[in-house]
Design an enzyme around this catalytic site. Sequence first.
Site, PDB file in Angstrom:
ATOM      1  N   TRP A 152       0.835  -1.204   0.000  1.00  0.00           N
ATOM      2  CA  TRP A 152       0.000   0.000   0.000  1.00  0.00           C
ATOM      3  C   TRP A 152       0.874   1.260   0.000  1.00  0.00           C
ATOM      4  O   TRP A 152       0.510   2.286  -0.567  1.00  0.00           O
ATOM      5  CB  TRP A 152      -0.910  -0.017   1.238  1.00  0.00           C
ATOM      6  CG  TRP A 152      -1.772   1.197   1.395  1.00  0.00           C
ATOM      7  CD1 TRP A 152      -3.009   1.405   0.853  1.00  0.00           C
ATOM      8  CD2 TRP A 152      -1.476   2.384   2.159  1.00  0.00           C
ATOM      9  NE1 TRP A 152      -3.495   2.632   1.231  1.00  0.00           N
ATOM     10  CE2 TRP A 152      -2.572   3.252   2.022  1.00  0.00           C
ATOM     11  CE3 TRP A 152      -0.393   2.785   2.930  1.00  0.00           C
ATOM     12  CZ2 TRP A 152      -2.627   4.503   2.638  1.00  0.00           C
ATOM     13  CZ3 TRP A 152      -0.437   4.031   3.543  1.00  0.00           C
ATOM     14  CH2 TRP A 152      -1.545   4.863   3.389  1.00  0.00           C
ATOM     15  N   HIS A 153       2.067   1.144   0.639  1.00  0.00           N
ATOM     16  CA  HIS A 153       2.939   2.319   0.724  1.00  0.00           C
ATOM     17  C   HIS A 153       3.634   2.629  -0.596  1.00  0.00           C
ATOM     18  O   HIS A 153       4.107   3.741  -0.792  1.00  0.00           O
ATOM     19  CB  HIS A 153       3.992   2.120   1.825  1.00  0.00           C
ATOM     20  CG  HIS A 153       3.410   2.189   3.202  1.00  0.00           C
ATOM     21  ND1 HIS A 153       2.899   1.091   3.851  1.00  0.00           N
ATOM     22  CD2 HIS A 153       3.228   3.229   4.049  1.00  0.00           C
ATOM     23  CE1 HIS A 153       2.448   1.462   5.043  1.00  0.00           C
ATOM     24  NE2 HIS A 153       2.630   2.746   5.181  1.00  0.00           N
ATOM     25  N   GLY A 154       3.717   1.668  -1.494  1.00  0.00           N
ATOM     26  CA  GLY A 154       4.333   1.960  -2.784  1.00  0.00           C
ATOM     27  C   GLY A 154       4.912   0.730  -3.444  1.00  0.00           C
ATOM     28  O   GLY A 154       5.020  -0.331  -2.840  1.00  0.00           O
TER      29      GLY A 154
END
Lengths: 477, 79
Positions: A321-323
Amino acid sequence: MTFTSLEFIGFLPLCFLLYWYVFKKNAGMQNVFLVVASLVFYAWSSLFFLALLIFSAIFNFYLGIGIFSARNQNRKRLFLWLGVLINLLPLLCFKYFIPFFTSGPGFFGDVFAGGLMLPLGISFYTFQMLGYIIDIYNEEIEAEKNILPFAVYVCFFPKIIAGPIEPAQDFLPQVKVKRVFNYDLAVEGLRQIIWGLFVKIVIANNCASLAGPLFSNYMKFNGSTLFLGAFLYLFQVYCDFSGYSNIAVGVSKLFGIRLMRNFSAPFFSTNISEYWRKWHISLTLWMVKYIFTPLSFLLRKYKKAGLIISILVTFLLVGLWHGANWTFIVFGALHGLYFIPLLIFGKRRSLFTKGESGFSFNRILKMIALFLIVMLTCIFFGSDTLSHSLGYLEKIFSPSIFSPLQFSKPDKVKAFIMVGFICCLLIVEWLQQNRKYELQLDAIKNPYLRRSIYYALVLAILFFGSVNHIEFIYAHF
Amino acid sequence: MEKNEIIERAKKVIAGVLKHEVKWEDSLTAADIDGWDSLSHMIIISEVEEEFGIKFKLKELNKLDRLGSLIDLIQSKVL
C-alpha cells in the site's frame, strides 16, 4: 497546499469565517461550502488530478445506490466487483504500473519524472470508497442518496491528503445535519493543531535533516551514528504522520466534524498486535475489516495456520500500500512475521491480550524490545533499495556500533536537542495515554499552567521549528 | 435446542480459546471480553461452528454486535 504552508495560514481562517458566518444557514449550504473549499484546496496542490477525484465521488455515489437497490444478489455482486475494479484501476496505474514502466530512461521516464504523476491522496480516498461500497454490499450501511454529504465525505479537505481513512457510518451522519458551532470542540481542535504542528515542525522536520543525510550516505558513517539515525528516522516518520493526523483531526473539529484518532502512543505497546492497534489506526482497522477478517474466515478451518497466512497476506498488502518498492514489501512482510511467534508460542491468554498497563520492569523491557524491532524494521521503510537497507543494517550490527558518533558539532547539538524533545514527547504521551488526545489537559486545574504549556509549544515551534522538509511523508502515499 | 444449553456450550468453547471463564451477559461485546480481538475472533468462530455442527456466513458475523446476537444466530442454525 499543505497544513504547514503559508497559503494554508490564509486559507483556514477564511474558510472558518465563511463557514460559520456566511454559509451557516443549513446543512446544504454548509456542505456546498465544504465541497467548494475542499476542491479549491485539492486543486491548489493537484489541479491535474482534480477530475479523477470528482469522478471518484460521482462514480461511487451512483455505484452505492446501484448496489443498494440491485434486485438480486448476482447483480449486487456484479456491481461490487465492477466498482472494486474501477476504483483500483487508477491506484494500480498511477502507483504501481507507471512507476514500474517508467523507472528506466525513455519517453515515459521523462514525462513522469519526479513522482509528479501520483494523484494526491489516491491511496486514502480509494480505500475509503472501497470500504463504502463493500459495506453497502454487506448490508452494513445504506447507500447515501444525497450527493452533497457524500461529496463532503470524499473530498473533505482536512482528510483528503493522508486520511484518516474514515468509515462512512461515522462520517456521513455528521454532515447530514446542520452543524452548530461548538466552542469546546473548536478549542479541542486548536489544541490538537498546536500539538500536531509542534511534533511536525519541531521534531519531524529536524529529525529529517539529521536522518536524511545518514540514509543517503550510510556507507560513510559508523554503526553508532547509523543507530541514532534509525532512531531519529523512526521519530521523523511518527511525528510527521501523527502530527499530520492531529492537525487533520483538529482542523476538522473547527468545522464541527469529528474524525477518528489515527495514533495512540504506539511506542508503549508490549506486543506487535497492540502496536498496530495504535499506529495508523484507520489503515489497520481497514485492513482488518476488509482483508484480514474475510481471509481468516475463509481459512478458519486451518486454525492457527489460517491465521498466520491471513496475517502475512494482510501485512504484505500493508507494505505494498505504501508503494511499488521491494523495501515496502519487506517492511510489511517483516511486520507480518513478527506476529507468528505470538500466534505459535504465546500462551493464549497473553497471546490475544490487549497489552499491559501500569509501570513494571517487565513491561518496560517488552516495550524497549518491541521499539528496537520496529526501529530496525523502519530502516527498510526509509531506504531506496533493499541493498541499501541491508547495508545500513550490516553497519549497525558491526563493531563500529561502539565507536563515537560521527556527527559534526552543530549536528551533535541538534541531535542532543532532538533527543530531549523526543523525551518530552514520550513523557506527554505516557501521562496522557488514557486521554482522547495529547493536549487534553483538563487534569491541570490551574489555567495559567495550561496556558504556559500552550505558549511553550508555540515558542518551541518559533525557536526550534524547521521549515525544511515541510511536505508530509504520507502525502506521497 | 434450549437457549441456556447453547449459552453453556458456547461459554465452554470461548473459555477454551481465551483460557479464562467469561462472566456471561447477553449485552457484552467482544471489546468487553479480555482477549477477544480480531486475532482470536476467527478461532472462536471456528470452534463454535465445530461445537454446534453449523456454518456461519461472513455477512452474518459482520452483523454480530454482542454475545446475545451470537447466541441468537447459533439458535437459528441449530433449530
